[in-house]
Design an enzyme around this catalytic site. Structure first.
Site, PDB file in Angstrom:
ATOM      1  N   ARG A 241       5.006  17.767 -19.318  1.00  0.00           N
ATOM      2  CA  ARG A 241       6.052  16.961 -18.680  1.00  0.00           C
ATOM      3  C   ARG A 241       7.362  17.724 -18.510  1.00  0.00           C
ATOM      4  NH1 ARG A 241       7.297  10.547 -19.179  1.00  0.00           N
ATOM      5  NH2 ARG A 241       8.892  10.592 -17.556  1.00  0.00           N
ATOM      6  N   ASN A 245      11.322  18.797 -15.292  1.00  0.00           N
ATOM      7  CA  ASN A 245      12.745  19.070 -15.502  1.00  0.00           C
ATOM      8  C   ASN A 245      13.201  20.286 -14.697  1.00  0.00           C
ATOM      9  OD1 ASN A 245      15.117  18.902 -18.002  1.00  0.00           O
ATOM     10  ND2 ASN A 245      13.976  17.100 -17.422  1.00  0.00           N
TER      11      ASN A 245
HETATM   12  N1  LIG Z   1      13.803   8.190 -15.513  1.00  0.00           N
HETATM   13  C1  LIG Z   1      13.469   9.244 -14.784  1.00  0.00           C
HETATM   14  O1  LIG Z   1      12.393   9.814 -14.936  1.00  0.00           O
HETATM   15  C2  LIG Z   1      14.420   9.719 -13.751  1.00  0.00           C
HETATM   16  C3  LIG Z   1      13.966  10.613 -12.780  1.00  0.00           C
HETATM   17  C4  LIG Z   1      14.874  11.028 -11.805  1.00  0.00           C
HETATM   18  C5  LIG Z   1      16.170  10.543 -11.776  1.00  0.00           C
HETATM   19  N2  LIG Z   1      16.553   9.661 -12.736  1.00  0.00           N
HETATM   20  C6  LIG Z   1      17.900   9.069 -12.695  1.00  0.00           C
HETATM   21  O2  LIG Z   1      18.018   8.341 -11.488  1.00  0.00           O
HETATM   22  C7  LIG Z   1      19.396   8.304 -11.110  1.00  0.00           C
HETATM   23  C8  LIG Z   1      19.544   8.683  -9.664  1.00  0.00           C
HETATM   24  O3  LIG Z   1      18.844   7.743  -8.878  1.00  0.00           O
HETATM   25  P1  LIG Z   1      19.249   7.480  -7.356  1.00  0.00           P
HETATM   26  O4  LIG Z   1      19.366   8.743  -6.638  1.00  0.00           O
HETATM   27  O5  LIG Z   1      18.353   6.435  -6.871  1.00  0.00           O
HETATM   28  O6  LIG Z   1      20.754   6.991  -7.490  1.00  0.00           O
HETATM   29  P2  LIG Z   1      21.428   5.537  -7.640  1.00  0.00           P
HETATM   30  O7  LIG Z   1      20.615   4.638  -8.458  1.00  0.00           O
HETATM   31  O8  LIG Z   1      22.811   5.803  -8.077  1.00  0.00           O
HETATM   32  O9  LIG Z   1      21.412   4.989  -6.147  1.00  0.00           O
HETATM   33  C9  LIG Z   1      22.098   5.723  -5.167  1.00  0.00           C
HETATM   34  C10 LIG Z   1      22.997   4.805  -4.326  1.00  0.00           C
HETATM   35  O10 LIG Z   1      22.196   4.083  -3.409  1.00  0.00           O
HETATM   36  C11 LIG Z   1      22.530   2.693  -3.472  1.00  0.00           C
HETATM   37  N3  LIG Z   1      21.318   1.977  -3.075  1.00  0.00           N
HETATM   38  C12 LIG Z   1      20.187   1.818  -3.783  1.00  0.00           C
HETATM   39  N4  LIG Z   1      19.245   1.234  -3.037  1.00  0.00           N
HETATM   40  C13 LIG Z   1      19.808   0.982  -1.837  1.00  0.00           C
HETATM   41  C14 LIG Z   1      19.311   0.422  -0.638  1.00  0.00           C
HETATM   42  N5  LIG Z   1      18.036   0.059  -0.497  1.00  0.00           N
HETATM   43  N6  LIG Z   1      20.167   0.300   0.393  1.00  0.00           N
HETATM   44  C15 LIG Z   1      21.454   0.730   0.296  1.00  0.00           C
HETATM   45  N7  LIG Z   1      21.962   1.311  -0.801  1.00  0.00           N
HETATM   46  C16 LIG Z   1      21.140   1.440  -1.859  1.00  0.00           C
HETATM   47  C17 LIG Z   1      22.962   2.505  -4.886  1.00  0.00           C
HETATM   48  O11 LIG Z   1      23.713   1.333  -5.020  1.00  0.00           O
HETATM   49  C18 LIG Z   1      23.757   3.780  -5.133  1.00  0.00           C
HETATM   50  O12 LIG Z   1      25.056   3.662  -4.614  1.00  0.00           O
HETATM   51  C19 LIG Z   1      20.124   9.241 -12.036  1.00  0.00           C
HETATM   52  O13 LIG Z   1      20.765   8.511 -13.029  1.00  0.00           O
HETATM   53  C20 LIG Z   1      19.003  10.072 -12.637  1.00  0.00           C
HETATM   54  O14 LIG Z   1      19.347  10.575 -13.898  1.00  0.00           O
HETATM   55  C21 LIG Z   1      15.704   9.243 -13.704  1.00  0.00           C
HETATM   56  O1  LIG Z   2      10.297  12.370 -15.850  1.00  0.00           O
HETATM   57  C1  LIG Z   2      10.687  13.434 -16.321  1.00  0.00           C
HETATM   58  O2  LIG Z   2      10.228  13.892 -17.375  1.00  0.00           O
HETATM   59  C2  LIG Z   2      11.749  14.206 -15.656  1.00  0.00           C
HETATM   60  O3  LIG Z   2      12.236  15.188 -16.186  1.00  0.00           O
HETATM   61  C3  LIG Z   2      12.171  13.740 -14.302  1.00  0.00           C
HETATM   62  C4  LIG Z   2      13.600  14.087 -13.931  1.00  0.00           C
HETATM   63  O4  LIG Z   2      13.667  14.117 -12.517  1.00  0.00           O
HETATM   64  C5  LIG Z   2      14.606  13.053 -14.391  1.00  0.00           C
HETATM   65  O5  LIG Z   2      15.862  13.317 -13.844  1.00  0.00           O
HETATM   66  C6  LIG Z   2      14.701  12.797 -15.874  1.00  0.00           C
HETATM   67  O6  LIG Z   2      15.491  11.657 -16.134  1.00  0.00           O
HETATM   68  C7  LIG Z   2      15.288  13.926 -16.631  1.00  0.00           C
HETATM   69  O7  LIG Z   2      15.000  13.713 -17.951  1.00  0.00           O
HETATM   70  P1  LIG Z   2      15.830  14.277 -19.176  1.00  0.00           P
HETATM   71  O8  LIG Z   2      14.901  14.083 -20.315  1.00  0.00           O
HETATM   72  O9  LIG Z   2      16.133  15.710 -18.901  1.00  0.00           O
HETATM   73  O10 LIG Z   2      17.047  13.452 -19.268  1.00  0.00           O
END
Ligand SMILES: NC(=O)c1ccc[n+]([C@@H]2O[C@H](COP(=O)([O-])OP(=O)(O)OC[C@H]3O[C@@H](n4cnc5c(N)ncnc54)[C@H](O)[C@@H]3O)[C@@H](O)[C@H]2O)c1
Ligand SMILES: O=C(O)C(=O)C[C@@H](O)[C@H](O)[C@H](O)COP(=O)(O)O
Ligand SMILES: [Zn+2]
Length: 360
Positions: A241, A245
């Site tokens: 996994r 990253n």
């Molecule tokens: N958990 C994971 O495995 C994982 C993986 C990748 C990213 N992330 C996290 O995800 C976040 C980024 O996600 P993101 O890029 O979706 O950003 P985000 O959630 O901030 O959304 C981006 C923008 O789009 C707007 N938006 C969302 N849906 C919309 C729609 N259908 N129409 C109009 N506007 C809309 C939101 O309000 C926001 O302003 C970060 O916090 C990142 O760390 C987590």
């Molecule tokens: O799912 C995962 O594992 C990832 O690393 C996906 C990334 O795109 C994501 O941004 C994730 O939240 C990063 O994880 P972190 O453990 O580095 O905070």
């Protein structure tokens, strides 16, 4: 490609499906356990209308359907916002057989997943991502969490959703720059595992990044399949996994430096360019593969450089990266496209040289 929904399985101890299709948001109730009586929909103001419509469609089926409107983007990923959601759940007497729905971008699905993971030590959550990035990455795989002043995603839990519903119709209101920021993670899936994604981007970036086309759906499904396969093999990030990253060690440091005002995908794009340069200097990545990073990111309109003077601060923040072990930084680099590996114990001077290649 047909209009029928595509089902992509995640296997392992908590198996579930990711469904991709159009007009499928209404299937959320089928994904929830029959015993669910109360539902909390966590959403941002940007998708407030979708949340209202979803609530209306569920109201006859459940005793209570509540909305938790949380601040937009990274402002949602704060402990105060999690506490606001816990308060709603507490005041409405949510039990272990009730449910949370995350409706929004990756910030919302990370928060909603974290709230579900922690309320009564775990209630079911269904994720309905409304951004490209949420569909291909954040909502899939059960990494949930919030940020702290010290860094990105430093508090969280691995907690699998019950289902992920990727309704492509929900992307109709998503601005183009958000679509393209999400494509950083799509390209990541291409670089680390599925070069056909890169071929498609290079062949016709306009069609590939247009949510109404079949090419768009194909790359979205391919990117989801990459993530689903990796998390099926290694849910708790004991090994494989870590490859997800790619580009994130520097990417997260940039997000921190920018006080979480930058889009995640934009920071990850710069991080991948850095990782490519590092792969060339400290590994065996070819000039052509590095150039391919530049070409793909340029086609997507994503940045590849960051100011030279920011290096000391970025290095300090990277020391808190979750992949670090015993004070030693670990980066994901490529030996070739689709051949990722961990690079550990790399000299700081090499890191700095790689950074100079992307500095402006
Ligand atoms: N958990 C994971 O495995 C994982 C993986 C990748 C990213 N992330 C996290 O995800 C976040 C980024 O996600 P993101 O890029 O979706 O950003 P985000 O959630 O901030 O959304 C981006 C923008 O789009 C707007 N938006 C969302 N849906 C919309 C729609 N259908 N129409 C109009 N506007 C809309 C939101 O309000 C926001 O302003 C970060 O916090 C990142 O760390 C987590
Ligand atoms: O799912 C995962 O594992 C990832 O690393 C996906 C990334 O795109 C994501 O941004 C994730 O939240 C990063 O994880 P972190 O453990 O580095 O905070
Ligand atoms: Zn990411």
């Amino acid at each position: 490609m047909t209009d029928a929904p595509t089902r992509i399985p995640v296997t392992g101890s908590a198996a579930y499906e990711i469904t991709v299709g159009r007009g499928i948001i209404g299937t959320v109730a089928d994904a929830l356990d029959e015993r669910v009586a109360k539902v909390l929909i966590v959403h941002t103001p940007t998708v407030g209308r979708m949340a209202e419509e979803l609530r209306a469609s569920l109201q006859d089926r459940y005793d209570q359907v509540l909305l938790a409107e949380v601040p937009d983007a990274e402002s949602a990923k704060r402990v105060e916002v999690a506490a606001f959601c816990w308060q709603i759940l507490g005041q409405a007497d949510f039990t272990r057989s009730d449910a949370v729905i995350g409706l929004g971008g990756g910030a919302v699905t990370d928060l909603a997943g974290f709230v579900a993971a922690t309320w009564l030590r775990g209630v079911q959550v269904v994720q309905i991502p409304t951004t490209v990035l949420g569909m291909v990455d954040a909502a899939v795989g059960g990494k949930t969490g919030i940020n702290t002043a010290e860094g990105k995603n430093l508090v969280g839990a691995f907690f699998a959703p019950r289902a992920v519903i990727c309704d492509l119709d929900l992307l109709e209101t998503l601005p183009k720059n958000e679509v393209l920021a999400g494509f950083a993670e799509v390209a990541k899936a291409g670089f680390i595992a599925d070069p056909a994604i890169l071929d498609l981007i290079e062949a016709d970036v306009d069609r590939v990044s247009d949510p109404s086309t079949s090419e768009f759906r194909e790359v979205i499904e391919r990117a989801i399949a990459v993530k689903a396969s990796v998390v099926s093999e290694d849910f708790l990030e004991g090994g494989a996994r870590e490859m997800l990253n790619y580009g994130h060690t520097l990417g997260h440091a940039i997000e921190h430096a920018e006080r979480y005002q930058w889009r995640h995908g934009v920071a990850v794009a710069i991080g991948m360019m850095f990782a490519a340069e590092l792969g060339r200097m400290a590994g065996s990545l070819s000039d052509e593969a590095v150039e391919r990073h530049r070409r793909v990111l340029t086609l997507l309109g994503l940045p590849q450089s960051y100011p030279a003077g920011r290096w000391p601060g970025l290095l300090a923040t990277m020391q808190r990266d979750k992949k670090a072990r015993a004070g030693m930084l670990r980066f994901i680099v490529l030996d070739d496209i689709a051949k990722p590996r961990v690079l550990a114990g790399v000299d700081q001077s090499v890191l700095q040289f790689a950074y100079q290649e992307i500095a402006n």
